[in-house]
Design an enzyme around this catalytic site. Structure first.
Site, PDB file in Angstrom:
ATOM      1  N   ARG A   1      35.173  37.884  45.142  1.00 36.49           N
ATOM      2  CA  ARG A   1      36.510  36.852  45.215  1.00 36.49           C
ATOM      3  C   ARG A   1      36.935  36.642  46.471  1.00 36.49           C
ATOM      4  NH1 ARG A   1      38.634  41.073  40.858  1.00 36.49           N
ATOM      5  NH2 ARG A   1      37.638  40.113  38.946  1.00 36.49           N
TER       6      ARG A   1
ATOM      7  N   ARG B   1      46.658  36.660  37.914  1.00 41.97           N
ATOM      8  CA  ARG B   1      45.914  36.948  39.189  1.00 41.97           C
ATOM      9  C   ARG B   1      45.112  35.807  39.758  1.00 41.97           C
ATOM     10  NH1 ARG B   1      41.653  42.072  37.965  1.00 41.97           N
ATOM     11  NH2 ARG B   1      40.473  40.222  37.205  1.00 41.97           N
TER      12      ARG B   1
ATOM     13  N   ARG C   1      36.685  38.121  28.998  1.00 39.21           N
ATOM     14  CA  ARG C   1      37.176  39.221  29.301  1.00 39.21           C
ATOM     15  C   ARG C   1      38.456  39.737  28.174  1.00 39.21           C
ATOM     16  NH1 ARG C   1      37.123  40.814  35.380  1.00 39.21           N
ATOM     17  NH2 ARG C   1      35.108  40.093  36.223  1.00 39.21           N
TER      18      ARG C   1
HETATM   19  N1  LIG Z   1      52.373  47.100  34.998  1.00 38.85           N
HETATM   20  C1  LIG Z   1      52.105  45.948  35.433  1.00 38.85           C
HETATM   21  N2  LIG Z   1      53.236  45.202  35.251  1.00 38.85           N
HETATM   22  C2  LIG Z   1      52.773  43.720  35.731  1.00 38.85           C
HETATM   23  N3  LIG Z   1      51.857  43.402  36.239  1.00 38.85           N
HETATM   24  C3  LIG Z   1      50.896  44.175  36.800  1.00 38.85           C
HETATM   25  C4  LIG Z   1      51.019  45.489  36.262  1.00 38.85           C
HETATM   26  N4  LIG Z   1      50.144  46.279  36.728  1.00 38.85           N
HETATM   27  C5  LIG Z   1      49.295  45.386  37.205  1.00 38.85           C
HETATM   28  N5  LIG Z   1      49.694  43.981  37.433  1.00 38.85           N
HETATM   29  C6  LIG Z   1      49.060  42.879  37.950  1.00 38.85           C
HETATM   30  O1  LIG Z   1      48.071  42.553  36.870  1.00 38.85           O
HETATM   31  C7  LIG Z   1      47.116  41.980  37.693  1.00 38.85           C
HETATM   32  C8  LIG Z   1      45.672  42.587  37.228  1.00 38.85           C
HETATM   33  O2  LIG Z   1      45.602  44.022  37.708  1.00 38.85           O
HETATM   34  P1  LIG Z   1      44.397  44.495  38.448  1.00 38.85           P
HETATM   35  O3  LIG Z   1      43.724  43.499  39.068  1.00 38.85           O
HETATM   36  O4  LIG Z   1      44.936  45.804  39.104  1.00 38.85           O
HETATM   37  O5  LIG Z   1      43.681  44.916  37.000  1.00 38.85           O
HETATM   38  P2  LIG Z   1      42.295  45.626  36.896  1.00 38.85           P
HETATM   39  O6  LIG Z   1      42.455  46.446  35.870  1.00 38.85           O
HETATM   40  O7  LIG Z   1      41.879  46.152  38.192  1.00 38.85           O
HETATM   41  O8  LIG Z   1      41.276  44.380  36.473  1.00 38.85           O
HETATM   42  P3  LIG Z   1      39.696  44.317  36.567  1.00 38.85           P
HETATM   43  O9  LIG Z   1      39.135  45.328  35.609  1.00 38.85           O
HETATM   44  O10 LIG Z   1      39.342  42.815  36.315  1.00 38.85           O
HETATM   45  O11 LIG Z   1      39.285  44.615  38.009  1.00 38.85           O
HETATM   46  C9  LIG Z   1      47.236  41.984  39.075  1.00 38.85           C
HETATM   47  O12 LIG Z   1      47.754  40.700  39.447  1.00 38.85           O
HETATM   48  C10 LIG Z   1      48.507  43.068  39.028  1.00 38.85           C
HETATM   49  O13 LIG Z   1      49.333  42.769  40.045  1.00 38.85           O
HETATM   50  N1  LIG Z   2      30.221  50.374  34.340  1.00 42.68           N
HETATM   51  C1  LIG Z   2      30.713  49.935  35.549  1.00 42.68           C
HETATM   52  N2  LIG Z   2      31.773  49.095  35.406  1.00 42.68           N
HETATM   53  C2  LIG Z   2      32.339  48.993  36.693  1.00 42.68           C
HETATM   54  C3  LIG Z   2      31.907  49.266  37.876  1.00 42.68           C
HETATM   55  N3  LIG Z   2      32.641  48.821  38.758  1.00 42.68           N
HETATM   56  C4  LIG Z   2      33.794  47.993  38.237  1.00 42.68           C
HETATM   57  N4  LIG Z   2      33.568  48.033  36.824  1.00 42.68           N
HETATM   58  C5  LIG Z   2      34.470  47.462  35.725  1.00 42.68           C
HETATM   59  O1  LIG Z   2      33.839  45.852  35.716  1.00 42.68           O
HETATM   60  C6  LIG Z   2      35.090  45.388  35.114  1.00 42.68           C
HETATM   61  C7  LIG Z   2      35.314  43.958  35.934  1.00 42.68           C
HETATM   62  O2  LIG Z   2      35.614  44.210  37.301  1.00 42.68           O
HETATM   63  P1  LIG Z   2      35.907  43.150  38.204  1.00 42.68           P
HETATM   64  O3  LIG Z   2      35.979  43.411  39.673  1.00 42.68           O
HETATM   65  O4  LIG Z   2      34.926  42.035  38.175  1.00 42.68           O
HETATM   66  O5  LIG Z   2      37.296  42.514  37.574  1.00 42.68           O
HETATM   67  C8  LIG Z   2      36.216  46.202  35.204  1.00 42.68           C
HETATM   68  O6  LIG Z   2      36.490  46.836  34.270  1.00 42.68           O
HETATM   69  C9  LIG Z   2      35.820  47.372  36.211  1.00 42.68           C
HETATM   70  O7  LIG Z   2      36.439  48.602  36.008  1.00 42.68           O
HETATM   71  C10 LIG Z   2      30.900  50.080  37.817  1.00 42.68           C
HETATM   72  O8  LIG Z   2      30.176  50.633  38.993  1.00 42.68           O
HETATM   73  N5  LIG Z   2      30.183  50.457  36.732  1.00 42.68           N
END
Ligand SMILES: Nc1ncnc2c1ncn2[C@@H]1O[C@H](COP(=O)(O)OP(=O)(O)OP(=O)(O)O)[C@@H](O)[C@H]1O
Ligand SMILES: Nc1nc2c(ncn2[C@@H]2O[C@H](COP(=O)(O)O)[C@@H](O)[C@H]2O)c(=O)[nH]1
Length: 415
Positions: free
Chosen positions: A176, A294, A305
């Site tokens: 990204r 996001r 997703r």
């Molecule tokens: N408690 C909350 N309330 C509102 N917004 C939130 C909260 N927690 C996270 N966010 C927002 O939600 C969005 C998604 O969060 P984040 O990218 O951390 O999710 P993720 O679980 O890591 O997703 P992925 O698995 O796709 O990487 C972000 O824009 C973040 O700022």
């Molecule tokens: N099994 C694994 N899942 C992973 C790993 N690294 C990230 N993730 C999961 O993929 C999704 C999507 O991530 P995104 O960065 O494309 O939004 C998210 O649920 C991550 O937790 C890995 O090494 N192994």
């Protein structure tokens, strides 16, 4: 404790062929240990050299020498080695090494090594560092896409930069806008990653939302091995160094993995012995709002997703994979709950939880084994008679192991 040790180690053998084969291969200290039909010759890298400790195997059944694939970080050079067979692994006590680097395990038949042997079709051994007690369990954060895993992990890393190290996953998805290769992910290609999976380079991997994601053994080791560096100057801001032990500043690093539910299942079945935490959204509507706000996915990707989130939510809540479930409704509240779970909701606790207690081995010692206890005798022969100072390593409750650390060592001194 007055009995003679049941088994004396430092069993250096001078069988025909051993010395020749060995002498030419390994400069410096060496030791041999036999488990079943195999004699493991471990050595090299004396105090003056920078060579790491090497491993060769003499297979008595075939009469052949084998050079195994050695996984894990090879130990640094030392002044001497003692090797003690513990059936599926060999405990190595190094002389003249730092407190956090003197007890190591060479795994020869653990679950991890057996899996790696199957995958690679060849002899494999793996190093893991021994640590006292239960500290440093890796932390797995899992949950549906958009729930806030990355946000929570960023908050942890920001508040405790010295304490946590992020396991940088591999993925075949495109970066990204702001994402950097090697920082957020190791961005790679499908064919390369498939080959590396086949070569056994991954602790876990899964196809997630149409792309491959995986945690490499190296990614976990890079974090756990950050604790290996010993620097004799005080820390400065931003360096992963916390604890001053015996005039050494010892870094404290705990590995965090952000992985999906399939990956969490694999980690649960592995020897990583992680704490597994599942993050839930307050509702599916809110999850959708977060994913959309996001602005990193296309409409098609968002729908995929969200669809996958339904399945992940069911598995996360009911599969028994996870140790803890947290609801990320209010971000600050969820973060506080996460810190509480990890035992870092106060500054004092933060230092306590991960502080690795080194093992301050005297430079000169001899090693023997009695049941599940490794006895390190550190008197001179004359002193031994008078004072019998012994250090005991209790290995009856070992946990974890390669590709992480071997925990559960109990260490005490008997005067
Ligand atoms: N408690 C909350 N309330 C509102 N917004 C939130 C909260 N927690 C996270 N966010 C927002 O939600 C969005 C998604 O969060 P984040 O990218 O951390 O999710 P993720 O679980 O890591 O997703 P992925 O698995 O796709 O990487 C972000 O824009 C973040 O700022
Ligand atoms: N099994 C694994 N899942 C992973 C790993 N690294 C990230 N993730 C999961 O993929 C999704 C999507 O991530 P995104 O960065 O494309 O939004 C998210 O649920 C991550 O937790 C890995 O090494 N192994």
């Amino acid at each position: 404790m007055g009995e003679a040790p049941a088994f004396i180690v430092d069993d250096l053998q001078n069988q025909i062929g051993f010395e020749n084969e060995f002498g030419s291969k390994f400069k410096g200290c060496k030791t041999t240990t036999t488990i079943g039909d195999k004699t493991y010759v471990i050595g090299g890298g004396n105090d003056e050299s920078t060579l790491p400790v090497e491993v060769r195997i003499f297979d008595k059944a075939t009469g052949n020498w084998v050079t195994p694939i050695v996984l894990g970080s090879k130990p640094n050079s030392c002044k001497g080695l003692s090797a003690i067979s513990l059936n599926d692994r060999i405990l190595i006590v190094k002389k003249g090494s730092a407190p956090d680097d003197c007890i190591l395990f060479l795994e020869v038949d653990t679950w991890f090594v057996r899996e790696q042997k199957k995958i690679r079709g060849t002899e494999v051994v793996a190093w893991s560092k021994g640590v006292r007690g239960d500290a440093e369990k890796p932390v797995v954060i899992s949950g549906p896409s958009g729930v806030g895993k990355g946000t929570l992990i960023s908050m942890l890393m920001k508040e405790f930069p010295s304490m946590f190290g992020f396991s940088v996953s591999h993925t075949t998805r495109a970066p990204r806008g702001m994402e950097k290769d090697g920082v957020h992910y190791h961005f790679t290609e499908q064919s390369i990653m498939e080959k590396e999976i086949k070569d056994g380079k991954f602790v876990e991997y899964a196809s997630v939302h149409g792309n491959l994601y995986g945690t490499s053994i190296e990614a976990v080791e890079v974090v756990t091995d950050a604790g290996k560096v010993n620097i004799s100057v005080p820390p400065f801001l931003g360096q992963p160094i916390l604890l001053c032990y015996k005039q050494l500043w010892i870094p404290i690093v705990r590995c965090i993995l952000d992985i999906d539910v399939q990956g969490a299942r694999s980690v649960r079945a592995s020897s990583l012995e992680a704490i597994l935490i599942f993050i839930c959204p307050p509702s599916m509507e809110e999850l959708e709002t977060r994913l959309r706000s996001r602005r990193t996915e296309t409409e098609e990707q968002i729908l995929k997703r969200l669809q996958n989130a339904e399945v992940e939510m069911k598995q996360g809540k009911s599969s028994g994979i996870f140790d803890h479930i947290l609801y990320n409704d209010n971000l600050d509240d969820c973060y506080e709950s996460l810190k509480k779970l990890l035992g870092i909701d106060g500054a004092a606790a933060a230092t306590q939880i991960s502080a690795p207690q080194g093992i301050d081995l005297p430079a000169d010692h001899s090693v023997s084994k009695m049941d599940n206890k490794i006895i390190i005798n550190y008197g001179t022969p004359e002193l031994e008679k008078a004072s019998k100072s012994l250090m005991v390593l209790d290995v009856s409750s070992l946990k974890g192991g390669a590709p992480g650390r071997t925990r559960g060592l109990d260490v005490y001194v008997i005067d």
